[in-house]
Scaffold this active site. Structure first.
Site, PDB file in Angstrom:
ATOM      1  N   LYS A  54      36.898  35.999  51.784  1.00  0.00           N
ATOM      2  CA  LYS A  54      36.103  35.289  50.553  1.00  0.00           C
ATOM      3  C   LYS A  54      36.057  33.787  51.075  1.00  0.00           C
ATOM      4  O   LYS A  54      35.015  33.188  50.805  1.00  0.00           O
ATOM      5  CB  LYS A  54      37.133  35.376  49.275  1.00  0.00           C
ATOM      6  N   GLN A  98      44.443  35.759  43.253  1.00  0.00           N
ATOM      7  CA  GLN A  98      44.296  37.167  43.976  1.00  0.00           C
ATOM      8  C   GLN A  98      45.259  38.229  43.591  1.00  0.00           C
ATOM      9  O   GLN A  98      46.593  37.846  43.749  1.00  0.00           O
ATOM     10  CB  GLN A  98      44.672  37.144  45.486  1.00  0.00           C
ATOM     11  N   ASP A 121      36.495  34.486  38.409  1.00  0.00           N
ATOM     12  CA  ASP A 121      36.731  36.170  38.495  1.00  0.00           C
ATOM     13  C   ASP A 121      36.441  36.911  37.199  1.00  0.00           C
ATOM     14  O   ASP A 121      36.385  38.055  37.214  1.00  0.00           O
ATOM     15  CB  ASP A 121      37.849  36.270  39.263  1.00  0.00           C
TER      16      ASP A 121
END
Ligand code: NDP
Length: 289
Positions: A54, A98, A121
């Site tokens: 990412k 994450q 996200d």
């Protein structure tokens, strides 16, 4: 029938080029590039690899990334503080925590800390809730499901009134995909480990999204001829011919499915590149707001 392959890498490249242009415009308007803050807790090698991928993608399109890397022994307060620090940092437009977090950490409490306007996200419970409510718009939608919707769009199918089956009901993949397909006016069946005769249910579908984590589970005789099949699965299986000793396969038996499906994604090279691209797109959107 041989399925047309929906090339996730090509779609991702096209979109990343547009994101790069947008990031450059933001930089000249604001005097700073868009910023993504990543929180990584623990030493899971797969999570570390996803974070590196990412960050590299951010660099490619002109987004600055900052990482807060905490040991597996980090306390709940330390993880939440890392999120809060990014909330307050004006150089950071989007925050990615994450997942999975170590089992000692209360994941929901951490996600709740993410500022709604930085939830690139799309996994803050409020954003997920808005996704499922009529007349409400989440600030951001989750990366993998949004990528799946873009790949379905590549097939040109009009989703209105079509039968869609989503196999898998996790909070970050199966659930939001089912909600997004419903919002696009498909008639959606959500399948899971307790579904009886999964093959028969799946065979009804014009659109099949497999997000299960079971290597090559979906076989040719599970599919309606011509169906659009999106394979989210990413499963490492032993492969003595590979240098690494393993390779990645999806939840769909690709060789079988391509003989029946109308449209099909590959693993790797399907949903994976889109997940990263959607994170970049949401970070740009946050910076543009
Ligand atoms: P989870 O393990 O959280 O969820 C799996 C879902 O599949 C659950 O709902 C489970 O049912 C269901 N399931 C498991 N076994 C069966 C079965 N035999 N029959 C029917 N349903 C079953 O996984 P995720 O949603 O996080 O991920 C799914 C897959 O997608 C994984 O392979 C993952 O690696 C991949 N993935 C890929 C991404 C990408 O960018 N390419 C991003 C995220 C995930 P139940 O709820 O009843 O337990």
């Amino acid at each position: 029938m041989t399925a047309a392959i929906i090339d996730g890498r090509a779609v991702a490249r096209r979109m990343q080029s547009e994101i790069g242009t947008g990031a450059a415009e933001v930089a000249s308007r604001l005097g700073r590039v868009p910023g993504l803050g990543v929180v990584l807790v623990g030493d899971d090698p797969a999570s570390a690899m996803y974070v590196r991928m990412k960050q590299r993608a951010c660099e490619r399109v002109g987004i600055q990334s900052a990482a807060s890397i905490l040991p597996a022994s980090a306390t709940q307060a330390e993880v939440e503080d890392a999120v809060r620090a990014f909330n307050e940092d004006i150089a950071i437009d989007g925050i990615l925590v994450q997942l999975p977090l170590p089992s000692s950490i209360n994941e929901e409490a951490v996600l709740n800390e993410i500022s709604l306007i930085k939830d690139v996200d799309g996994i803050h419970p409020v954003n997920l809730g808005f996704l499922g409510m009529r007349g409400r718009e989440p600030t951001f939608t989750p990366a993998t499901p949004t990528g799946v919707m873009h790949l379905i769009a590549e097939s040109g199918i009009d989703l209105s009134g079509k039968e869609a089956v989503v196999i898998g009901r996790s909070n970050i993949v199966g659930l939001p995909i089912a909600l997004m397909l419903t919002n696009a006016d498909a008639t959606v069946t959500r399948c899971h480990s307790r579904t009886i005769d999964l093959a028969a249910v799946t065979r009804r579908a014009d659109i099949v999204v497999a997000a299960v984590g079971q290597p090559e589970m979906v076989k040719a005789d599970w599919l309606k001829p011509g169906a659009v099949v999106i394979d989210v699965g990413s499963n490492a299986v032993p492969d003595s011919e590979s240098d690494k000793g393993y390779r990645y396969v999806g939840d769909v038996d690709f060789e079988q499915a391509r003989e029946v499906a109308g449209w099909l994604t590959k693993v790797p090279g399907g949903v994976g590149p889109m997940t990263i691209t959607m994170l970049l797109a949401n970070t740009l959107k946050a910076a543009q707001a």
